[in-house]
Design a protein around this motif. Structure first.
Motif, PDB file in Angstrom:
ATOM      1  N   GLY A  13       0.968  -1.001   0.162  1.00  0.00           N
ATOM      2  CA  GLY A  13      -0.032   0.089  -0.111  1.00  0.00           C
ATOM      3  C   GLY A  13       1.003   1.234  -0.036  1.00  0.00           C
ATOM      4  N   CYS A  14       0.158   2.453  -0.167  1.00  0.00           N
ATOM      5  CA  CYS A  14       1.076   3.667   0.105  1.00  0.00           C
ATOM      6  C   CYS A  14       0.283   4.507   1.137  1.00  0.00           C
ATOM      7  N   GLY A  15       1.023   5.505   1.669  1.00  0.00           N
ATOM      8  CA  GLY A  15       0.480   6.358   2.647  1.00  0.00           C
ATOM      9  C   GLY A  15      -0.268   5.740   3.718  1.00  0.00           C
ATOM     10  N   THR A  16      -1.469   6.283   4.193  1.00  0.00           N
ATOM     11  CA  THR A  16      -2.225   5.653   5.102  1.00  0.00           C
ATOM     12  C   THR A  16      -2.496   4.175   4.887  1.00  0.00           C
ATOM     13  N   SER A  17      -2.913   3.737   3.656  1.00  0.00           N
ATOM     14  CA  SER A  17      -3.183   2.261   3.519  1.00  0.00           C
ATOM     15  C   SER A  17      -2.038   1.218   3.919  1.00  0.00           C
ATOM     16  N   TYR A  18      -0.764   1.977   3.424  1.00  0.00           N
ATOM     17  CA  TYR A  18       0.624   1.320   3.807  1.00  0.00           C
ATOM     18  C   TYR A  18       0.441   1.067   5.384  1.00  0.00           C
ATOM     19  N   LEU A  52      -3.548  -2.839  -0.167  1.00  0.00           N
ATOM     20  CA  LEU A  52      -4.649  -2.103   0.674  1.00  0.00           C
ATOM     21  C   LEU A  52      -4.947  -0.772  -0.315  1.00  0.00           C
ATOM     22  N   THR A  53      -5.873  -0.161  -0.611  1.00  0.00           N
ATOM     23  CA  THR A  53      -6.258   1.041  -1.401  1.00  0.00           C
ATOM     24  C   THR A  53      -7.479   1.479  -1.093  1.00  0.00           C
ATOM     25  N   GLN A  54      -7.567   2.874  -0.759  1.00  0.00           N
ATOM     26  CA  GLN A  54      -8.955   3.261  -0.732  1.00  0.00           C
ATOM     27  C   GLN A  54      -9.421   3.457  -2.192  1.00  0.00           C
ATOM     28  N   SER A  55      -8.641   4.242  -2.942  1.00  0.00           N
ATOM     29  CA  SER A  55      -9.362   4.467  -4.144  1.00  0.00           C
ATOM     30  C   SER A  55      -9.112   3.484  -5.221  1.00  0.00           C
ATOM     31  N   GLY A  56      -8.451   2.742  -4.797  1.00  0.00           N
ATOM     32  CA  GLY A  56      -8.288   1.508  -5.907  1.00  0.00           C
ATOM     33  C   GLY A  56      -7.371   1.753  -7.284  1.00  0.00           C
ATOM     34  N   GLU A  57      -7.026   3.355  -7.264  1.00  0.00           N
ATOM     35  CA  GLU A  57      -6.416   3.410  -8.564  1.00  0.00           C
ATOM     36  C   GLU A  57      -4.968   4.060  -8.431  1.00  0.00           C
ATOM     37  N   THR A  58      -4.358   4.056  -7.285  1.00  0.00           N
ATOM     38  CA  THR A  58      -3.113   4.282  -6.862  1.00  0.00           C
ATOM     39  C   THR A  58      -2.000   3.736  -7.929  1.00  0.00           C
ATOM     40  N   ILE A  59      -1.466   4.267  -8.567  1.00  0.00           N
ATOM     41  CA  ILE A  59      -0.699   3.898  -9.894  1.00  0.00           C
ATOM     42  C   ILE A  59       0.702   2.878  -9.464  1.00  0.00           C
ATOM     43  N   CYS A  62     -12.666  13.635   1.467  1.00  0.00           N
ATOM     44  CA  CYS A  62     -11.275  14.384   1.804  1.00  0.00           C
ATOM     45  C   CYS A  62     -10.164  13.684   1.356  1.00  0.00           C
ATOM     46  N   VAL A  63      -9.183  14.595   1.064  1.00  0.00           N
ATOM     47  CA  VAL A  63      -7.553  14.226   0.728  1.00  0.00           C
ATOM     48  C   VAL A  63      -7.062  13.119   1.768  1.00  0.00           C
ATOM     49  N   ALA A  64      -7.205  13.829   3.083  1.00  0.00           N
ATOM     50  CA  ALA A  64      -6.620  13.134   4.082  1.00  0.00           C
ATOM     51  C   ALA A  64      -7.610  11.718   4.468  1.00  0.00           C
ATOM     52  N   SER A  65      -7.223  10.769   4.402  1.00  0.00           N
ATOM     53  CA  SER A  65      -7.876   9.523   4.731  1.00  0.00           C
ATOM     54  C   SER A  65      -8.141   9.413   6.225  1.00  0.00           C
ATOM     55  N   THR A  66      -9.128   9.072   6.533  1.00  0.00           N
ATOM     56  CA  THR A  66      -9.870   8.833   8.048  1.00  0.00           C
ATOM     57  C   THR A  66     -10.619   7.614   8.015  1.00  0.00           C
ATOM     58  N   ALA A 119       1.173  10.887  12.596  1.00  0.00           N
ATOM     59  CA  ALA A 119       1.857  12.116  12.045  1.00  0.00           C
ATOM     60  C   ALA A 119       1.666  12.738  10.666  1.00  0.00           C
ATOM     61  N   LEU A 120       1.102  11.612   9.855  1.00  0.00           N
ATOM     62  CA  LEU A 120       0.884  12.037   8.440  1.00  0.00           C
ATOM     63  C   LEU A 120      -0.617  12.788   8.364  1.00  0.00           C
ATOM     64  N   LYS A 121      -1.382  12.489   9.235  1.00  0.00           N
ATOM     65  CA  LYS A 121      -2.833  13.399   9.416  1.00  0.00           C
ATOM     66  C   LYS A 121      -2.262  14.882   9.775  1.00  0.00           C
ATOM     67  N   ILE A 122      -1.411  14.864  10.776  1.00  0.00           N
ATOM     68  CA  ILE A 122      -0.995  16.349  11.302  1.00  0.00           C
ATOM     69  C   ILE A 122      -0.307  17.008  10.062  1.00  0.00           C
ATOM     70  N   LYS A 123       0.523  16.207   9.379  1.00  0.00           N
ATOM     71  CA  LYS A 123       1.524  17.039   8.279  1.00  0.00           C
ATOM     72  C   LYS A 123       0.448  17.354   7.270  1.00  0.00           C
ATOM     73  N   GLU A 124      -0.473  16.557   6.748  1.00  0.00           N
ATOM     74  CA  GLU A 124      -1.332  16.983   5.741  1.00  0.00           C
ATOM     75  C   GLU A 124      -2.442  18.141   5.976  1.00  0.00           C
ATOM     76  N   LEU A 125      -2.798  17.912   7.216  1.00  0.00           N
ATOM     77  CA  LEU A 125      -3.948  18.808   7.731  1.00  0.00           C
ATOM     78  C   LEU A 125      -3.323  20.265   8.177  1.00  0.00           C
ATOM     79  N   SER A 136      -6.391  10.868  -5.387  1.00  0.00           N
ATOM     80  CA  SER A 136      -6.080   9.486  -5.969  1.00  0.00           C
ATOM     81  C   SER A 136      -4.803  10.006  -6.907  1.00  0.00           C
ATOM     82  N   VAL A 137      -3.725   9.064  -5.993  1.00  0.00           N
ATOM     83  CA  VAL A 137      -2.568   9.500  -6.708  1.00  0.00           C
ATOM     84  C   VAL A 137      -2.234   8.369  -8.046  1.00  0.00           C
ATOM     85  N   THR A 138      -2.486   9.027  -9.299  1.00  0.00           N
ATOM     86  CA  THR A 138      -2.393   8.116 -10.481  1.00  0.00           C
ATOM     87  C   THR A 138      -1.236   8.494 -11.192  1.00  0.00           C
TER      88      THR A 138
HETATM   89  O1  M6R Z   1      -6.143   5.544  -2.402  1.00  0.00           O
HETATM   90  P1  M6R Z   1      -4.934   4.841  -1.602  1.00  0.00           P
HETATM   91  O2  M6R Z   1      -5.308   4.290  -0.449  1.00  0.00           O
HETATM   92  O3  M6R Z   1      -4.115   3.834  -2.445  1.00  0.00           O
HETATM   93  O4  M6R Z   1      -4.154   5.963  -1.297  1.00  0.00           O
HETATM   94  C1  M6R Z   1      -2.912   6.008  -0.831  1.00  0.00           C
HETATM   95  C2  M6R Z   1      -2.238   7.439  -0.283  1.00  0.00           C
HETATM   96  O5  M6R Z   1      -2.100   8.021  -1.520  1.00  0.00           O
HETATM   97  C3  M6R Z   1      -3.220   7.966   0.573  1.00  0.00           C
HETATM   98  O6  M6R Z   1      -3.438   7.064   1.842  1.00  0.00           O
HETATM   99  C4  M6R Z   1      -2.619   9.220   1.158  1.00  0.00           C
HETATM  100  O7  M6R Z   1      -1.314   8.980   1.843  1.00  0.00           O
HETATM  101  C5  M6R Z   1      -3.668   9.910   2.159  1.00  0.00           C
HETATM  102  N1  M6R Z   1      -3.659  11.316   1.584  1.00  0.00           N
HETATM  103  C6  M6R Z   1      -3.493  10.036   3.528  1.00  0.00           C
HETATM  104  O8  M6R Z   1      -4.163  10.667   4.205  1.00  0.00           O
END
Ligand code: M6R
Length: 574
Positions: free
Chosen positions: A289-294, A336-343, A387-391, A455-461, A570-572
Motif C-alpha cells: 500500500g501507500c500512505g495511510t493504506s500502507y 490495501l487501497t482506498q481509491s483502487g487507482e493508486t498507480i 477528503c484528501v486526508a484518509s480517515t 503524524a501523516l494526518k498532522i502533516k497533511e492537515l 487519487s495518486v495516479t
Molecule cells: O487510495 P489509496 O489508499 O491507495 O491512497 C494511498 C495514499 O495516497 C493515501 O493514503 C494518502 O497518503 C492520503 N492522503 C493519506 O491521508
C-alpha cells in the motif's frame, strides 16, 4: 491525479455541467482547471488557476465539451500549462492524466520540426504529434492510436475532434470510464462525474473509445479491432457524497466512523475471510500500500503474524521492485487501497502477477482498477471518501482484518462514539501544537503504525512537521532534537506500557511536554487523552484522537481541511 470529464450530447447542453463534473473530480487535483467546447464550428477554451471556486456564468450551450482539473507534474501552475492543450492549428484539443516518461525525447523532436510549443507540459506534445500525422493524411483516430503507442508511462488522454464532432479516449494505467444515457454520452476519470449516465463501460488499458454521434465504440489500440464491451447498470453505485450538516468532508468522514464500523460488522467480511484462508496456504504473504493504506497494512501485518505464525511483511508499493525477484506462485499479495487507482499499487500488482502471485485486495472504491484485477477483493463499504486526508478508510481497513480474525467490534464502536462526543478535550492541545513547527508522535509495537498515521494526518492537515517514530529509536538519534520547546505525543498500549512510559520519561527529562494517549493517566503525562477499550481497540481509539487533533489544528490555522496544498486524493502518477 488530474480529473477528466467530457460529453457528447444529441442536443445542445449547458457547458457549465462540465464545471459541475469537475467539482466532483477536484479531489484528483486542484492546481488549475480548464474547459474546451465546440461553438460555431470553433473550439473555445477557458482556463483558471487554483481551485474551482465560483461557477462561471458566461458558459453557453454546446453539443461537445471537455474539462480537466490539474495536479501539476510538468510545468508550473500557470494558465499556459493548464489543460486543454492544443496543437499548432488549434484544431486538436486534449486533456491528460499521467506522466509521459519520454517527454524530453519527444519535445526535442518536435522542437527540431519547428512546432510552436507554448507550454511546459508533456500533454501539449501529444497534440503536436497527432497534428503531424493528420497533416500527412491520417484520420485522427489512427493518429491517436499511433501516437499513444509511442508514449511511455501511465497515461489517460481524451482528444476532442472538432471536424467529426467526437471525443477519443485512450488509456494505460490511469482510469477512464464511459457513461451512457439516451441524451448524452460521457467520459470521466471517475463514476462520480458521469452526469445522468444510466450505464457505464470501463475502459481497459490499451483500449481506445470513440464517443461520436453514432454512439460509443471501443477498439484495440494495437490492431484497431473493435472490442465488445460489457455495459454495467448505474443503479447500485453511490455517485455522490454530500457534506450535509458538516463544515467539511474531513469532519463528516471522521464522524461517520461508527456507522462505517457498524456496516462492516453487518457485512461480516466474506471476502477478507477468503483472503485469510489463502494466506494460511501460502509461503509468503506480502501486504502492499501507500500512505495511510500502507500504515493500515502495518497494523494488519502485526495481527497476521500473531494469527498465522508465519512471515508476513508490508511493503510500500513504491518500493516493491526490491522484492519482485523473490515472488512466485506461493506468494499472496494483499493490496490495501482506498481509491483502487493508486498507480504505484497497480504497478506492483502487474509485476506480482507476472511472477504468478495471487492478488487479493481491500478496496473502497467500487469498479476501481485494483478491484478489477484482483483474484479476491474485500470491499471496505466506507462510502465515498472525499477528503484528501484518509480517515474512515483507515479505521475500516483495520476493522475488516479484525472481523476476519474474529475480533468483536461492538465495544470499539461505542468507544469511538464516546471520543467523538468528547472531542473538546483536544482543544487546548490543538492550540498548543498549532503554535509549533515540529511534533513527535511515539509508539511501539502495535502503536507504531498509529504514530506514523497520526503524524501523516498532522502533516497533511496542519502543515506542521510531525514525525511518527518507534519509541525505542529515540535514543538512536532523534532525541538530539528534543528540548523544552518540544511536544511529544506518546501512544501507550497495554502490552508496551513500561517501554512507552520509559520513552515518555526520556523526552520529559529533556524538557519536552508529554501528551499521553493511554488507558491510564500516568505521572509522566502533562496532558492525557483516554483509551477506554480492550487491547484490540486501542489502535482505533488512538487514531481517532489523532484525527480529531489534526482536524482542530487545521481549523485553528484556517487551512483547507479537504484539499491540502500540493496533494490530490487519487495518486495516479508514479
Ligand atoms: O487510495 P489509496 O489508499 O491507495 O491512497 C494511498 C495514499 O495516497 C493515501 O493514503 C494518502 O497518503 C492520503 N492522503 C493519506 O491521508
Amino acid at each position: 491525479m488530474c480529473g477528466i470529464v467530457g460529453y457528447l450530447s444529441h442536443e445542445e447542453k449547458p457547458v457549465v455541467s462540465i464545471y459541475q463534473g469537475l467539482k466532483k473530480l477536484e479531489y484528483r487535483g486542484y492546481d488549475s482547471w480548464g474547459i474546451v467546447y465546440l461553438k460555431n464550428k470553433r473550439l473555445v477554451a477557458i482556463k483558471e488557476i487554483g481551485k474551482l471556486k465560483s461557477e462561471p456564468t458566461n458558459l453557453p450551450e454546446s453539443v461537445l465539451a471537455l474539462g480537466h482539473t490539474r495536479w501539476a507534474t510538468h510545468g508550473g501552475i500557470t494558465k499556459a500549462n493548464s489543460h486543454p492543450q492544443f496543437d499548432c492549428t488549434g484544431n486538436i484539443a486534449l486533456v491528460h492524466n499521467g506522466i509521459i516518461e519520454n517527454y524530453y525525447l519527444l519535445k526535442k523532436e518536435l522542437t527540431q520540426r519547428k512546432h510552436k510549443i507554448v507550454s511546459d507540459t508533456d500533454t501539449e506534445l501529444v497534440a503536436h504529434l497527432i497534428e503531424e500525422k493528420v497533416e500527412k493524411g491520417m484520420t485522427i483516430e489512427e493518429a491517436v492510436r499511433q501516437v499513444f503507442r509511442r508514449l511511455k508511462g501511465y497515461n489517460a488522454l481524451v482528444v476532442m475532434d472538432k471536424m467529426q464532432k467526437r471525443l477519443l479516449a485512450v488509456k494505460t494505467g490511469s482510469p477512464l470510464i464511459l457513461g451512457l444515457s439516451k441524451k448524452a454520452n460521457y467520459i470521466a476519470s471517475d463514476i462520480n462525474a458521469l452526469g445522468e449516465a444510466e450505464e457505464l463501460i470501463i475502459l481497459l488499458d490499451g483500449e481506445l473509445a470513440e464517443i461520436s454521434e453514432n454512439g460509443v465504440r471501443v477498439i484495440n489500440v494495437s490492431d484497431g479491432r473493435e472490442i465488445p464491451k460489457q455495459r454495467i447498470k448505474m443503479v447500485e453505485i453511490e455517485k455522490e457524497s454530500e457534506m450535509g450538516e458538516y463544515q467539511s468532508f474531513l469532519e463528516k468522514e471522521i464522524n461517520e466512523q461508527p456507522q462505517v464500523l457498524e456496516r462492516i460488522v453487518q457485512e461480516d467480511g466474506v471476502q477478507i475471510k477468503k483472503i485469510i484462508t489463502l494466506a494460511k496456504k501460502m509461503d509468503k504473504v506480502i501486504l502492499v500500500g501507500c500512505g495511510t493504506s500502507y500504515f493500515a497494512g502495518l497494523v494488519a501485518t502485526e495481527k497476521l503474524i500473531k494469527k498465522l505464525g508465519k512471515w508476513v511483511i508490508t511493503v510500500l508499493a513504491s518500493e516493491f521492485d526490491t522484492y519482485v525477484n523473490l515472488l512466485d506462485e506461493k506468494t499472496l499479495i494483499i493490496v490495501l487501497t482506498q481509491s483502487g487507482e493508486t498507480i504505484d499499487v497497480l504497478d506492483a500488482i502487474i509485476k506480482a502477477k507476472q511472477k504468478g502471485a495471487t492478488i487479493t485486495s481491500v478496496v473502497n472504491a467500487p469498479y476501481s482498477s485494483v478491484q478489477r484485477v484482483s483474484d479476491v477483493c474485500q470491499m471496505l463499504s466506507c462510502g465515498m471518501e472525499k477528503c484528501v486526508a484518509s480517515t474512515k478508510s483507515f479505521v475500516a481497513q483495520m476493522a475488516v482484518f479484525d472481523i476476519a480474525l474474529g475480533i468483536d467490534l461492538n465495544q470499539r464502536i461505542k468507544n469511538i462514539k464516546w471520543i467523538l462526543k468528547n472531542k473538546n478535550k483536544i482543544n487546548p492541545l490543538a492550540k498548543m501544537i498549532s503554535q509549533k513547527q515540529h511534533l513527535f508522535i511515539l509508539g511501539r509495537g502495535k502503536m507504531l503504525p498509529i504514530a506514523l498515521e497520526g503524524a501523516l494526518k498532522i502533516k497533511e492537515l496542519s502543515y506542521i512537521h510531525a514525525e511518527g517514530m518507534a519509541g525505542g529509536e529515540l535514543k538512536h538519534g532523534t532525541l538530539a532534537l528534543i528540548d523544552k520547546d518540544s511536544i511529544c505525543i506518546v501512544l501507550v498500549s497495554k502490552e508496551n506500557t513500561n517501554e512507552m512510559l520509559a520513552s515518555g520519561l526520556e523526552v520529559k527529562a529533556r524538557g519536552a511536554t508529554v501528551i499521553g494517549i493511554a488507558q491510564r493517566k500516568e505521572n509522566v503525562f502533562d496532558e492525557f487523552l483516554p483509551i477506554r477499550g480492550k487491547e484490540d481497540d486501542e489502535q482505533t481509539e488512538a487514531v481517532v484522537w489523532l484525527q480529531l487533533l489534526a482536524e482542530k489544528i487545521c481549523d485553528l490555522k484556517r487551512l483547507d481541511p479537504d484539499k491540502p496544498r500540493n496533494l490530490a486524493k487519487s495518486v495516479t502518477v508514479k
